[in-house]
Write an enzyme that holds these catalytic residues in place. Structure first.
Site, PDB file in Angstrom:
ATOM      1  CB  ILE A  45      -0.918  -0.032   1.248  1.00  0.00           C
ATOM      2  CG1 ILE A  45      -2.032   1.015   1.169  1.00  0.00           C
ATOM      3  CG2 ILE A  45      -0.117   0.158   2.517  1.00  0.00           C
ATOM      4  CD1 ILE A  45      -3.005   0.921   2.353  1.00  0.00           C
ATOM      5  CB  THR A  78       6.115   0.104  -0.917  1.00  0.00           C
ATOM      6  OG1 THR A  78       7.368  -0.244  -0.299  1.00  0.00           O
ATOM      7  CG2 THR A  78       6.360   0.463  -2.366  1.00  0.00           C
ATOM      8  CB  SER A  79       3.397   0.503   3.899  1.00  0.00           C
ATOM      9  OG  SER A  79       3.063  -0.182   5.100  1.00  0.00           O
ATOM     10  N   PRO A  80       3.950  -2.759   3.705  1.00  0.00           N
ATOM     11  CG  PRO A  80       5.056  -4.119   5.268  1.00  0.00           C
ATOM     12  CD  PRO A  80       5.079  -2.740   4.644  1.00  0.00           C
TER      13      PRO A  80
END
Ligand code: NAG
Ligand code: NAG
Ligand code: NAG
Ligand code: NAG
Ligand code: NAG
Ligand code: NAG
Ligand code: NAG
Length: 790
Positions: free
Chosen positions: A198, A304-306
């Site tokens: 995300i 970005t991020s998990p």
């Protein structure tokens, strides 16, 4: 159980680097005339894995820059995975790609590695041009190995033991890859990691032009603010029916699935993905002991991020508790510290399952699984993944439709396209503190000496409040952190008018480019590098480009590859991927529009608003050096103009890590004695079996390539056989200091029993090493009682 392969090297990296015997062995390999073998594969391929896990206790962890995050044990070991590709006809034309389970590549590690490789294989085999040291950008590994000062602050300086573990492991992975060189073929495919990331700074992303964003609307994320495409380079055997040997895959997602409050060393989502993939191919091998090597490589990772569910307030008692954070500032009630991203299995994480509940491990496994699924899709193992709309691979204008057609035509291995063509590398050192170039409209500009903006101190929703010492009361912080106390007298000088103007609109918090004492706070000179294998080009970046910055870089390079005749015009089989956090850690790279917003990523873009354009200028200028006909071979080929390499800092490094003083067992007890044992009633799958032992400090012996613990099963012949090591995700090793004065400690070992575990008699074992007052280190073994599973 303890595999003594490297034990002689552990505490003595220099001995390792100067090992003459290895040199002789590998000199033989290096000169083996591969051409005399029957060749069907177009390339020589080598793959190898090795252990790089530094001290798993009493050491600050790397990534979140959190002073409080001191390791207390081990979940999974960190690994380096080495991949070599060489031309059969001209083996000096080769690349060595090392994907290391660390937060980021580093110029100090790389320099030492290159020196060791030159000594072992000669100057011309592996060198600055053709070796890439790439970090997976995970945030739960051992810290203290970067050579610049800023990332050393929370680790209280350099940790030579961490550095040595990374060095000996990357070297061993390379040796194994080199020793495994054999003819083989390469193939490329694309897949999609659905909901794999995300955008954690969407308000900055949306500052990019609407027309540009619209071109990527189905790339992934919300309105294309992520790249969910994953590119896969598969390493196959020489013949069509030979099993594949591994792959490199490229996907950008932060290694921040496991939270900042975790203190067990692990590999985060890419380390997990690699374990899941390798163990699916060789289920009976111990982790890190497979011959199949799965490379999950970081991409354009910046924004970005998990934590795919988004960021929420953890503000007990407040009306906004549990609500989404304020978007622009990622705060809750004005506080960054209370805003946290949630991974896909947040509910399970919150509920706390077994040994690892509460720190993001469930979501970590899930984000690992999603990447595995994306790669499997690209390999043609399942469904439609290979033909999805936009991928991490840059393709020509007709790519989408063409690729779909190919998938249909080729079937079988998922429409992977064979790779043909030369192996080339181009590398330059670039002094980014004043890189001068022309923008597209002709205006001459230059980059600025490094600086960090104020938002840097705010951290991100993946790890808020990084470097909180900056904003806190410096006295208290100094007491918490003696390293900071020591270096704060060297605090970065206030920015000059010129520097402030150059970095504008960034408000400068740390003027790192002017901070040279006691040694360099941030790098000024970085590694700019590209690898080419046939129609595939890897753009290897010394930091973290955001999604849109990565696209601009990728597309400009692709266009230059076409315009300089290296890639065919309209050629949909040509691919460019961005590889992140490699070689030098020069923090973030945003677009100019994102920079103007000055969120964390913009504040951490070191060299000012033109950082990205400067990189684009330099990388594209290097494209001609990837051409087929460049006079060679190997390292004798002309290389792009380069600045001087960065000056080494390690000899000046301050280290506050103290040695282990001594270990002792409590009165009337022995090392390895079980003080709390397993129970006598049988255990069932899903339950956790554990025991506690009289322990000793694991820093005495890292047991690289070995294990601190084992689960053993009694086989039919009455022999105990190891079935789990300390690197299985189901096992946990925890160390606890009981008394500093008495030198006592304890170790708790646990195993959460997998559902497919065969019934039988089992036991836990603990492999320790104690240090006497005189400094002698002695190994010991602890064994739990027998227990039954079934
Ligand atoms: C840090 O401490 C010094 C002296 O102890 C003091 O002058 C300075 O104002 C303090 N800075 C902050 C940010 O508290
Ligand atoms: C991705 O996430 C969205 C939103 O949570 C959901 O609607 C969608 O079904 C997910 N897609 C897949 C393939 O899991
Ligand atoms: C948040 O940012 C958007 C633009 O990205 C802007 O329109 C809006 O006013 C901002 N909101 C606040 C509260 O600053
Ligand atoms: C690692 O694998 C090799 C064979 O591939 C085997 O001989 C060795 O025992 C294995 N080591 C461990 C610890 O399982
Ligand atoms: C760890 O941090 C996360 C994110 O802030 C939080 O949700 C979780 O409850 C914390 N876990 C524990 C065990 O405190
Ligand atoms: C060139 O572009 C830069 C960045 O957008 C801008 O600041 C500058 O004014 C432009 N110069 C000219 C001559 O248009
Ligand atoms: C555990 O099992 C082994 C093998 O059967 C046996 O030799 C040993 O005595 C058992 N230990 C205990 C404590 O029962």
């Amino acid at each position: 159980m303890h595999i003594p392969l490297l034990s002689s090297l552990l505490l003595s990296p220099l001995d390792a680097l100067h090992s003459l015997s290895h040199q002789l062995v590998y000199a033989l390999f290096a000169s083996t005339p591969f051409v005399s073998q029957p060749m069907t594969g177009e390339y020589l391929l080598g793959l190898g894995i090795a252990d790089i896990t530094g001290p798993v206790v009493e050491t600050n962890m790397m990534g979140y820059a959190s002073l409080a995050q001191t390791a207390t044990g081990l979940h999974m070991r960190q690994r380096a995975r080495a991949f070599i590709v060489a031309e059969v006809a001209s083996p000096a034309d080769r690349i060595l790609f090392i994907n290391a389970d660390i937060a980021m590549g580093d110029s100090g590690v790389r320099r030492a590695l290159l020196a060791a490789l030159a000594e072992e294989y000669g100057e011309g085999t592996y060198h600055a041009g053709n070796v890439a040291l790439v970090g997976t950008h995970q945030h739960s590994g051992v810290g203290g190995y970067l050579e610049n000062l800023l990332p050393q602050i929370t680790s209280r300086g350099l940790h030579p033991q961490t550095l040595s573990a990374i060095l000996s492991g990357t070297l061993l992975a390379t040796r194994r890859a080199h020793a495994s060189l054999a003819p083989g073929s390469l193939a490329l495919g694309t897949g999609r990691v659905e909901n794999g990331s995300i955008n954690r700074s969407p308000t900055a992303y949306r500052a990019n032009p609407a027309a540009e964003r619209a071109r990527y609307s189905d790339a992934g994320g919300e309105d294309g603010d992520q790249e969910w495409g994953v590119g896969v380079l598969r390493f196959g055997g020489a013949a069509e029916d030979e099993a594949e040997r591994g792959f490199l895959s490229f996907f950008g997602v932060h290694g921040t699935s496991i939270y900042e409050n975790n203190t067990l060393i692990s590999g985060d989502n890419k380390g997990m993905a690699a374990y899941l993939y390798e163990s699916s191919i060789e289920p009976h091998a111990m982790p890190g002991n497979t011959t199949y090597v799965a490379g999950f490589v970081q991409g354009a990772v910046g924004d970005t991020s998990p934590n795919t569910l988004g960021a929420f307030c953890e503000s007990p008692g407040q009306p906004y508790d549990g609500l989404p954070c304020v978007a622009n500032s990622s705060t809750c009630g004005g506080r960054a510290q209370e805003c946290h991203g949630r991974g896909p299995l947040f509910d399970k994480d919150l509920a706390g399952s077994g040994e690892l509940g509460g720190w993001g491990f469930e979501s970590n496994t899930e984000v690992g699984r999603r990447q595995v699924a994306g790669v499997r899709g690209a390999m043609g193992f399942s469904g439609s993944a290979s033909a999805s709309s936009d991928s991490g691979l840059q393709q020509g204008p007709t790519a989408k439709t063409e690729l779909k057609a190919k998938v249909k035509r080729q079937g079988g291995k998922g429409g992977m396209q064979p790779v043909h063509g030369p192996v080339r590398s181009a590398h330059a050192y670039v002094d980014m503190s004043g890189y001068e170039f022309s923008l597209a409209n002709g205006t001459r500009v230059r980059t600025c000496p490094a600086a960090m903006g104020f938002s840097f101190a705010g951290g991100t929703t993946d790890g808020p409040g990084a470097f909180d010492f900056v904003q806190g009361d410096n006295k208290t912080e100094g007491e918490q952190n003696p390293f900071w106390e020591l270096v704060k007298v060297f605090i970065t000088p206030p920015p000059s008018k010129e520097q402030a103007a150059c970095q504008a609109p960034k408000p400068i918090l740390l003027n790192t480019g002017f901070a040279h004492r006691p040694y360099e706070w941030a790098p000024s000179t970085v590694d700019v590098q590209m690898f080419r294998v046939g129609n595939f080009v890897m753009v290897i970046v010394p930091g973290e480009p955001t999604t849109m910055a990565g696209r601009r870089l990728r597309e400009t390079i692709h266009a230059r590859l076409v315009s300089s005749g290296i890639f065919g015009d309209q050629d949909d089989e040509t691919h460019v991927v961005i590889v992140g956090t490699a070689n030098t850690y020069a923090h973030y790279v945003t677009t100019r529009e994102e920079y103007a917003v000055q969120r964390y990523e913009g504040a951490s873009t070191l060299f000012g608003p033109h950082t990205l354009e400067a990189y684009i200028d330099k990388y594209t200028s290097m494209v001609p050096f990837l051409a087929n006909g460049v006079q060679g071979p190997g390292w004798e080929r002309p290389q792009p103009p380069s600045d001087a390499p960065p000056k080494e800092q390690i000899s000046k490094a301050i280290s506050m890590q103290t040695d282990v003083k001594f270990d002792a067992a409590p009165f009337r007890k022995q090392f390895g004695q079980a003080v709390e044992d397993v129970r006598s009633e049988p255990y069932r799958a899903g339950e956790t079996v554990w025991a506690r032992f009289v322990g000793a400090n694991p820093r005495n012996n890292l047991r690289l390539e070995g294990t601190f613990i084992a689960v053993e099963r009694l086989d039919a012949a009455g022999t105990w056989v190891m079935v789990k090591s300390d690197s299985h995700p189901s096992t946990v090793y925890r160390w606890k200091r009981e008394s500093t004065i008495l030198g006592t400690s304890s170790v708790r070992i646990s195993w959460t029993i997998e559902s497919n575990t065969p019934a039988g008699i089992y036991r836990l074992r603990y492999f320790g090493d104690s240090k006497s007052l005189g400094g002698k280190i002695s190994a010991f073994v602890g064994t739990s009682g027998n227990f039954t599973v079934g």
